[in-house]
Design a protein around this motif. Sequence first.
Motif, short mmCIF file in Angstrom:
data_model
loop_
_atom_site.label_atom_id
_atom_site.label_comp_id
_atom_site.label_asym_id
_atom_site.label_seq_id
_atom_site.Cartn_x
_atom_site.Cartn_y
_atom_site.Cartn_z
N THR A 87 0.83 -1.20 0.00
CA THR A 87 0.00 0.00 0.00
C THR A 87 0.86 1.26 0.00
N GLU A 143 -4.60 3.00 6.47
CA GLU A 143 -5.41 1.95 5.86
C GLU A 143 -4.61 0.70 5.53
N LEU A 153 -12.85 -0.71 5.33
CA LEU A 153 -11.87 -0.36 4.29
C LEU A 153 -12.36 -0.72 2.90
N LEU A 187 -6.77 0.92 -2.16
CA LEU A 187 -6.42 1.80 -1.06
C LEU A 187 -5.44 2.87 -1.49
#
Length: 457
Positions: free
Chosen positions: A54, A85, A140, A188
């Motif tokens: 991420t 996240e 999420l 994300l």
Amino acid sequence: MFGIVRPCKHRLSEGLRTEWMAHLCGLCLALRGDHGQFARVVTNYDGLLISVLTDAQSGVAAARRRTAGPCPLRGMRTASVAQGEGARLAASVSLVLASAKVRDHIADRDGMLRRRPVAAAARRIAAGWDRAGARTGGTLGFDTAVLVDAVDRQTDVERVAGPGTPLTAVTEPTETATAAAFAHTATLAGKPGNAAPLAEAGRLFGRLAHLLDAVEDRARDAAEGAWNPINATGATRAETRRLCDDAVRGIRLALRDVDFADPRLAHVLLVHELPRAVDRAFGTTTCAHTDAHTEGHADAHAPDNPYQQPHGQPPHGQQPYGQQSPYGQPHHGRPPYGQAPQNLNGPANPYPGSDGGGQVPPGAGGDGWGGDGSGGNSPHPPNQRPPRGLLAGCAAFVGLCCTCQMCCASQYEGPWSRKKREGLCSDCCDACDCCSNCNCDCCNCDGCNCCDCGCDC
């Protein structure tokens, strides 16, 4: 702590090692923050890859850091840890996959799980982890149902598997679960175009993780009568190794199509560490930092070594530079090693201690030549406090043990002697095969010392 991506600290530069620890601690703290202290037991090396991917795509790692308080597993030191996240998704995936691992052990009746009360309690814990992972994943935008479905299908797949069943049929549920988790990191990070190649990398990573776990447990499972995909399908060692090597190559190719903002740590973990994980599981690697490896290669690198001893040490009683050594006692009036020069201040020196022994001139103190300012009468080395007494040392020993500093800290103070000592795990190389004399310039790994890179990037 489970997982196949366990990088040796000697293979990571200082910056990358700090980043790796930031993601590992961030995963642990995300589990604690969302699911309580007990959930931290599912912290694992592979789960942090979700957080790494991420941040690697978004390129805002610095903005997603916070300073965490002292922790026993860091030797009671503070640290910069990952948050956001990516860390929370890693926590969600870790909970569900840990639940799958517990259920797998229950089905195999491993150890204490043979007993029905223990197995029932483990099932309740696993079910709670499933629900907790689903809650976090839902916030999420990640539907953990695909993970739970994969967990449920795994048992059915293993039940029908037998001799001749392809190993890829057994690993399919794990592949599906990890593919979904890897792909969601693109969402994300705001880069949906990365979803397809990351799903492929995740699918192959799931296959690799499942197979390497089976390879490491094969002998034990056979002895205990537990189910193992390799034993159940009759797959050969060569076939299993081929599938693992193909998965490693496939992950490398898939990552080339991913748009990374900062690929260094992800590249090191998924391109350089995975081949070492395969070698480690199959027992085809050695550690360059162990004495056995060093001694085994000493003669190979120096066939003309006249002493034939590790590290080029001469036999006892011989000068390492031959008879013409400029440092020997017979030449230039200099003493042999380990003795202080005599008569530096002439024969009338009133303070013989000033040349390395005896007393020091009154008021000399620290003179910039190694003195500690104590007048030369202190029995302790400079910058070291006097030893503790018996009871105080016992109290310090208990404190070091309870905070894990004796094991996990890179350096701690001895409980009685107060001497600086290294933690028991500070030199753990994790069976690495790295060297320290080359940098991986071809893939911009920040000097990760991976001399067997083998990448085409």
